[in-house]
Design a protein around this motif. Sequence first.
Motif, mmCIF file in Angstrom:
data_model
loop_
_atom_site.group_PDB
_atom_site.id
_atom_site.type_symbol
_atom_site.label_atom_id
_atom_site.label_comp_id
_atom_site.label_asym_id
_atom_site.label_seq_id
_atom_site.Cartn_x
_atom_site.Cartn_y
_atom_site.Cartn_z
ATOM 1 N N THR A 110 -3.493 0.938 -2.915
ATOM 2 C CA THR A 110 -2.319 0.553 -3.686
ATOM 3 C C THR A 110 -2.331 1.135 -5.086
ATOM 4 N N GLU A 111 -3.508 1.462 -5.597
ATOM 5 C CA GLU A 111 -3.637 1.887 -6.990
ATOM 6 C C GLU A 111 -4.633 3.034 -7.140
ATOM 7 N N LEU A 112 -4.446 3.786 -8.192
ATOM 8 C CA LEU A 112 -5.378 4.853 -8.574
ATOM 9 C C LEU A 112 -5.535 4.793 -10.079
ATOM 10 N N ASP A 113 -6.757 4.596 -10.551
ATOM 11 C CA ASP A 113 -6.941 4.551 -12.003
ATOM 12 C C ASP A 113 -7.148 5.958 -12.554
ATOM 13 N N GLU A 114 -7.262 6.049 -13.859
ATOM 14 C CA GLU A 114 -7.350 7.358 -14.525
ATOM 15 C C GLU A 114 -8.636 8.109 -14.189
ATOM 16 N N ASP A 115 -9.629 7.409 -13.643
ATOM 17 C CA ASP A 115 -10.896 8.037 -13.279
ATOM 18 C C ASP A 115 -10.965 8.448 -11.810
ATOM 19 N N PRO A 122 0.826 -1.219 0.000
ATOM 20 C CA PRO A 122 0.000 0.000 0.000
ATOM 21 C C PRO A 122 0.856 1.262 0.000
ATOM 22 N N VAL A 123 0.378 2.249 -0.710
ATOM 23 C CA VAL A 123 1.076 3.521 -0.874
ATOM 24 C C VAL A 123 0.571 4.557 0.115
ATOM 25 N N VAL A 124 -0.718 4.510 0.421
ATOM 26 C CA VAL A 124 -1.338 5.561 1.227
ATOM 27 C C VAL A 124 -2.377 4.971 2.175
ATOM 28 N N ARG A 125 -2.513 5.641 3.312
ATOM 29 C CA ARG A 125 -3.501 5.241 4.325
ATOM 30 C C ARG A 125 -4.354 6.454 4.650
ATOM 31 N N PHE A 126 -5.679 6.269 4.587
ATOM 32 C CA PHE A 126 -6.631 7.309 4.966
ATOM 33 C C PHE A 126 -7.359 6.838 6.217
ATOM 34 N N GLY A 144 -16.293 19.868 11.858
ATOM 35 C CA GLY A 144 -15.708 20.408 10.642
ATOM 36 C C GLY A 144 -14.556 19.577 10.084
ATOM 37 N N LEU A 145 -14.420 18.359 10.562
ATOM 38 C CA LEU A 145 -13.330 17.488 10.111
ATOM 39 C C LEU A 145 -13.717 16.715 8.863
ATOM 40 N N GLY A 146 -12.714 16.132 8.226
ATOM 41 C CA GLY A 146 -12.915 15.261 7.079
ATOM 42 C C GLY A 146 -11.981 14.074 7.192
ATOM 43 N N ILE A 147 -12.061 13.190 6.237
ATOM 44 C CA ILE A 147 -11.138 12.062 6.185
ATOM 45 C C ILE A 147 -9.734 12.629 6.005
ATOM 46 N N GLU A 148 -8.765 12.013 6.677
ATOM 47 C CA GLU A 148 -7.382 12.495 6.622
ATOM 48 C C GLU A 148 -6.463 11.430 6.064
ATOM 49 N N ARG A 149 -5.339 11.897 5.518
ATOM 50 C CA ARG A 149 -4.287 10.992 5.066
ATOM 51 C C ARG A 149 -3.266 10.877 6.180
ATOM 52 N N ASP A 150 -2.845 9.652 6.471
ATOM 53 C CA ASP A 150 -1.807 9.409 7.472
ATOM 54 C C ASP A 150 -0.470 9.768 6.832
ATOM 55 N N ILE A 151 0.059 10.935 7.174
ATOM 56 C CA ILE A 151 1.279 11.418 6.525
ATOM 57 C C ILE A 151 2.522 10.632 6.950
ATOM 58 N N LEU A 152 2.421 9.842 8.009
ATOM 59 C CA LEU A 152 3.557 9.044 8.470
ATOM 60 C C LEU A 152 3.495 7.597 7.980
ATOM 61 N N PHE A 153 2.454 7.234 7.259
ATOM 62 C CA PHE A 153 2.286 5.849 6.827
ATOM 63 C C PHE A 153 3.349 5.433 5.829
ATOM 64 N N GLU A 154 3.931 4.271 6.074
ATOM 65 C CA GLU A 154 4.817 3.607 5.127
ATOM 66 C C GLU A 154 4.404 2.153 5.082
ATOM 67 N N GLY A 155 3.913 1.709 3.946
ATOM 68 C CA GLY A 155 3.522 0.314 3.824
ATOM 69 C C GLY A 155 4.729 -0.591 4.010
ATOM 70 N N LYS A 156 4.521 -1.672 4.735
ATOM 71 C CA LYS A 156 5.614 -2.610 5.024
ATOM 72 C C LYS A 156 5.384 -3.979 4.406
ATOM 73 N N PHE A 157 4.145 -4.295 4.064
ATOM 74 C CA PHE A 157 3.779 -5.627 3.603
ATOM 75 C C PHE A 157 2.944 -5.511 2.338
ATOM 76 N N PRO A 158 2.914 -6.573 1.521
ATOM 77 C CA PRO A 158 2.019 -6.554 0.357
ATOM 78 C C PRO A 158 0.559 -6.433 0.800
ATOM 79 N N LEU A 159 -0.266 -5.930 -0.078
ATOM 80 C CA LEU A 159 -1.682 -5.716 0.232
ATOM 81 C C LEU A 159 -2.353 -7.001 0.711
ATOM 82 N N SER A 160 -2.011 -8.133 0.120
ATOM 83 C CA SER A 160 -2.644 -9.390 0.512
ATOM 84 C C SER A 160 -2.364 -9.738 1.973
ATOM 85 N N VAL A 161 -1.207 -9.358 2.481
ATOM 86 C CA VAL A 161 -0.856 -9.630 3.878
ATOM 87 C C VAL A 161 -1.707 -8.762 4.799
#
Length: 134
Positions: A50-55, A34-38, A87-104
């Motif tokens: 892990t992925e973002l498509d063109e849409d 995974p690249v990003v955590r919300f 007044g909050l919204g969903i946030e991105r975890d700016i400290l997240f670093e994926g360590k394992f494959p998505l399946s794990v």
Amino acid sequence: MIFLTLELRDRLRVNDLTRCNALRCGNPAPDPVPVVRFFNPVGAATWLATELDEDGILFGIADLGFGCPELGSFALEELESIRLPFGLGIERDILFEGKFPLSVYAEAARRAGSLIEGERILYRAAAAAAKGGA
């Protein structure tokens, strides 16, 4: 906060294109980290992507906090549009670093019934393994 930096967007797009190319060539889909955590700052909802498509559709694990995390797609625009109390919204975890494959992550979340608890289990096991191997 910027939901996705240009670097994160590029990494997500590369993963999407890599998967599409693998499938087009008849190869198995890759199992990227995974690249990003919300997350919901006032609730239990968590997403790993892990992925973002063109849409603008992300792929990864979605855990809305009901005990059934699942792999699937979710729209970046929808995450950005969620309005929470105070007044909050969903946030991105700016400290997240994926360590394992998505399946794990997905298997740990499924077994634990929660992505958050699954992550805790994985990180404790990795720390114990590193400590024992030192």
